[in-house]
Motif scaffolding. Structure first.
Motif, mmCIF file in Angstrom:
data_model
loop_
_atom_site.group_PDB
_atom_site.id
_atom_site.type_symbol
_atom_site.label_atom_id
_atom_site.label_comp_id
_atom_site.label_asym_id
_atom_site.label_seq_id
_atom_site.Cartn_x
_atom_site.Cartn_y
_atom_site.Cartn_z
ATOM 1 N N ARG A 1 82.827 114.670 -14.117
ATOM 2 C CA ARG A 1 83.021 115.155 -15.417
ATOM 3 C C ARG A 1 82.626 116.517 -15.628
ATOM 4 N N ASP B 1 83.801 105.416 -15.505
ATOM 5 C CA ASP B 1 84.213 106.708 -15.980
ATOM 6 C C ASP B 1 85.673 106.634 -16.616
ATOM 7 N N ASN C 1 87.765 108.199 -18.101
ATOM 8 C CA ASN C 1 88.827 109.324 -17.881
ATOM 9 C C ASN C 1 89.212 109.265 -16.207
ATOM 10 N N TYR C 2 88.078 109.387 -15.209
ATOM 11 C CA TYR C 2 88.460 109.369 -14.084
ATOM 12 C C TYR C 2 89.312 108.079 -13.618
ATOM 13 N N TYR D 1 89.817 115.525 -18.503
ATOM 14 C CA TYR D 1 89.426 114.966 -19.747
ATOM 15 C C TYR D 1 89.591 115.537 -20.987
ATOM 16 N N GLU E 1 90.260 111.510 -25.241
ATOM 17 C CA GLU E 1 88.781 110.593 -25.169
ATOM 18 C C GLU E 1 89.796 109.086 -24.843
#
Length: 840
Positions: free
Chosen positions: A129, A264, A266-267, A274, A277
């Motif tokens: 992140r 995660d 987003n990952y 990022y 959200e």
């Protein structure tokens, strides 16, 4: 994944008449407990190894799984090497109690290692992140190339602990067992491992993550009870209570959250900057990966991304809305829409139906999809607001859960349109290492199967692969079938903002194929639709020339000698282009193996690297060599530091060479079998359950019967020759057998796999128990040393074999295995009749 502990399968021919009366008195008053305990602890070991590979795949990514597993195997090697310097029979301990305590300690370390792995994943997420926010995707790629090996080293370091105890237990067990029982005990080892393969795959498919990773610890606790049952019923009862407690503990919410690696969101969806959200609304595991469903936090219900592992594969889920204002237009299907109307269409890598839904809403009445991952589809169905079930129930809509190659071979339908959609491409694809579960679709044989399903005038659209490779495969296909005008059979598109570099392992440049040839009217219609959409431009079209950035496509399609032209393009770019094959299916690997012959590569001269994949290959090669060196050092250490009263160092050196040949030979043959025959099964989980289990089970049968066959005159030399001949026969016959069986019923495929595996496994299973029995008669300290050599060869070959296969193909592994076994057969060793380990 592979059965490391089954590595050394052979025997030695030495003069042994002087040793018959020299074996020490060995404990063994409850041999049945040893057999049951060994069965259970080896079942736990294989279950732990297989479940750990899946966890490591999600924690640090697939490219460096080998590092973690190889380091873990170093623990087994270190244990055997260390204990070979100790007289284990002189230890003043109760044998059964020590074995039981080791089992319980293994159970605890298994749990501890999973907790630490989950912690590492959380730290990994934080680092990703941070880098993503600061440097975006480019920075993240650079970070992962460096960080993944270090994370793998860290995870492997603490996985070493349970493997060390596994190695200590097996070394002590065999060193304190009568050599006449080695074959039975080794058979129990292998049967336990085979059962562990099947059991853990079933658990990973049908139970929660926490239960599947706790099961090896439960088995280890039950093994403790088996070892101690006769010696102490109280201790055995306490061990069984520990097993029950672990089973109950695996269902507790706190424990489940603590042991499962965190994601995660987003990952998972490759939002590496990022920018939005995200939230994960569903997750689940199967036997080879994790599936997570992710939505935008500000747009629930509008669309979900179903991610495999850390984005190695992705499927897009959209609401089934017949009243949608505009037809759905999923990105992967848009190039197919440019080719015009169709009566029926087939989508490979159909995911959860977004491509099917797009084609259907644009007027294709009959759409059929093929998707490998059942858990992926189950995830889509579980999100009821999207009504995937309602879409799949419509007339003319079909979704098959199957491996694409198997489906194509069994399907007789011809299609107006075949779309080979995206199979997933996370940042690890940029290092050129990952083919994963989809690689056999992108081989020459796989692309040929796709093109064979085209109706007259039909079109194929290939989304993901390097299009230089795709065009070379097309030219070969058309030449092989006598089809003219290859230069008119292909159109290549590109997006200005897409991943459109032609020299990368994969690109987003859609390849449109029409074997009958694209007419000028077809091209004009496609151009009109493309211009209206404003998304695609022509990289190459027949009669239109090529875009200045993509002249290589025209060079391949129009060259009189395409092989020579391909060689020139490869030399100009520093890449190794050319289509993959089933024997060498690494379609994402364009590393030029000639770089291994340059001084710059071995110096790690980054300036000479043409691509990030060169750096990856350099790092992986250095790590493999380091592991090989460490393994070899651990293997020969006892030879250097131990003063042997009964065995000379010259004799010990003979054992060292002998067991190294056996261990390496077994691993080369085993890896080739697993890799080649996995294509016949629907998913990697079944490959583990059938291929790996078949190898280990047949080896176990050979071990159990080796006393009887050797007593009847079957010798080491004959066995080595037969194994070598078997390897060469399988190398020659496998392509024909696999091609013939691809479209067969599942039970026929399984029967074929087992029939191919059984003879070789049976023969190889004779060699290690008889060899270790002879070594143990000569000097008991050689018994744990043999296990150390086994672990060393397993760790080394597990790294070396893929590097060799990427250059030569998997068939070469059979050849190497055959050479090693034939070398064993010609070693200058003699076998006397009184050397044979008699049945107990």
């Amino acid at each position: 994944m592979r059965r490391e502990l089954s590595g050394i399968c052979g025997v030695q021919q030495v003069e042994f008449s002087e040793m018959r009366s020299s074996a020490p008195a060995i404990s063994g008053r409850y041999p049945g407990g040893d057999v049951v305990g060994t069965f259970l602890i080896c079942c736990a070991l294989l279950a732990f190894e297989i479940s750990t590979v899946r966890t490591i795949n999600f924690t640090i990514g697939p490219s460096y799984i080998f590092i973690a597993i190889a380091l873990a195997m170093m623990g087994l090697t270190a244990a055997g090497s260390l204990l070979s310097t100790v007289d284990l029979n002189a230890l003043k301990v109760r044998r059964e109690r020590l074995l039981s305590v080791l089992c319980l300690a293994i159970a605890l370390l298994i749990m501890f290692s999973h907790v630490l792995t989950a912690d590492e994943k959380s730290l990994f997420n934080e680092r990703i992140r941070s880098v993503g926010l600061d440097d975006g995707q480019a920075g993240l790629i650079d970070f992962l190339v460096i960080q993944m090996p270090y994370s793998a080293l860290y995870v492997g370091a603490f996985l070493t602990l349970p493997y060390f105890l596994f190695g200590a237990l097996l070394s002590y067990l065999f060193a304190t067992t009568k050599v006449e029982r080695y074959a039975v005990l080794y058979g129990a080892d292998l049967f336990g491992a085979a059962f562990g393969c099947v059991l853990v795959v079933l658990l990973m498919e049908w139970t929660a993550y926490s239960m599947s990773v706790t099961a090896p610890a439960i088995l280890a606790a039950i093994a403790a009870a088996a070892y101690s049952w006769r010696e102490s019923r109280l201790f055995a009862g306490a061990s069984l209570c520990a097993a029950v407690a672990l089973s109950l503990f695996s269902q507790h919410g706190w424990y489940q959250a603590r042991i499962e690696p965190a994601s995660d969101p987003n990952y998972l969806v490759r939002d590496y900057t990022y920018s939005t959200e995200r939230r994960e609304i569903w997750s689940g595991w199967n036997s080879f990966t994790r599936v997570g469903a992710v939505e935008r936090a500000d747009a629930p219900g509008e669309g979900a991304v179903l991610s495999l592992a850390n984005g190695e594969g992705m499927a897009f889920l959209f609401p089934n809305d017949p009243d949608r204002a505009e037809p759905l237009s999923h990105a992967a299907a848009r190039p197919a829409l440019l080719t015009g109307p169709a009566e029926n269409a087939l989508v490979i890598f159909a995911g959860v139906g977004s491509d099917l839904m797009t084609l259907r809403e644009h007027g294709v009445p009959n759409v059929t999809g093929v998707e490998l991952n059942r858990r992926l589809v189950e995830a889509g169905l579980a999100l009821e607001d999207y009504d995937l079930a309602g879409f799949l129930e419509q007339d003319g809509v079909t979704l098959h859960i199957d491996e694409a190659r198997s489906y194509l071979e069994g399907d007789q339908e011809k299609y107006d349109l075949v779309l080979v959609s995206w199979s997933g491409a996370s940042v690890v694809y940029h290092v050129g290492a990952l083919g994963g579960t989809t690689q056999h679709v992108f081989t020459y044989e796989g692309l040929s199967a796709v093109l064979d399903h085209l109706a007259v005038g039909g079109r194929a659209v290939i989304m993901q692969m390097n299009k230089i490779d795709g065009l070379m495969a097309l030219r070969h296909y058309m030449e092989e079938r006598g089809l003219p005008d290859a230069d008119r059979a292909a159109i290549v598109l590109f997006r200005d903002k897409g991943k459109n570099a032609w020299d990368k392992p994969w690109d987003d440049n859609p390849l449109l194929i029409k074997l009958d040839g694209w007419s000028d009217a077809d091209i004009a219609a496609i151009r009109e639709r493309a211009d209206a959409g404003g998304e695609f431009r022509f990289a190459y079209a027949p009669g239109q020339g090529s875009h200045p950035s993509y002249e290589v496509y025209e060079r391949i399609l129009t060259a009189q000698d395409p092989e020579a032209e391909l060689a020139r393009i490869s030399a100009e770019s520093g890449r190794d282009f050319g289509y993959a094959t089933d024997d060498k299916p690494f379609y994402l690997d364009h590393f030029d193996p000639r770089r291994y012959l340059t001084a710059g590569f071995w110096r790690g001269d980054v300036e000479t690297f043409a691509d990030p994949s060169d750096l990856f290959h350099y790092m992986r090669t250095m790590i493999v060599l380091a592991i090989c060196f460490t393994a070899f050092a651990l293997a020969i250490l006892p030879l250097l530091v131990t003063s042997r009263a009964r065995v000379s160092k010259q004799r010990a050196s003979v054992f060292l060479v002998y067991f190294m040949l056996l261990g390496a030979g077994f691993m080369f043959v085993e890896i080739a079998l697993i890799q080649q025959y996995s294509i016949l099964l629907p998913n990697p989980g079944q490959s583990i359950a059938v291929v790996l289990c078949g190898v280990i089970l047949s080896t176990g049968m050979g071990s159990l019967l080796s006393n009887a066959t050797f007593a009847r005159g079957f010798g080491f030399r004959a066995c080595g020759v037969l194994v070598g001949a078997y390897s060469l026969a399988v190398m020659a016959l496998s392509p024909v057998l696999i091609d013939a069986a691809l479209g067969a019923a599942p039970f026929v495929k399984i029967a074929l796999i087992l029939a191919v595996i059984a003879p070789g496994g049976f023969l190889m299973g004779h060699l290690f128990p008889q060899g270790i029995a002879l070594a143990g008669r000569e000097d008991k300290s050689l018994t744990p040393w043999a296990w150390a050599i086994n672990g060393a060869m397993s760790a080394s070959v597990a790294g070396v074999a893929p590097l060799v296969a990427q250059v030569t193909g998997f068939s070469a592994l059979y050849l190497i295995g055959a050479i090693l076994y034939l070398t064993v057969a010609v070693l200058p060793l003699r076998r006397a009749a009184d050397m044979i380990a008699q049945p107990a």
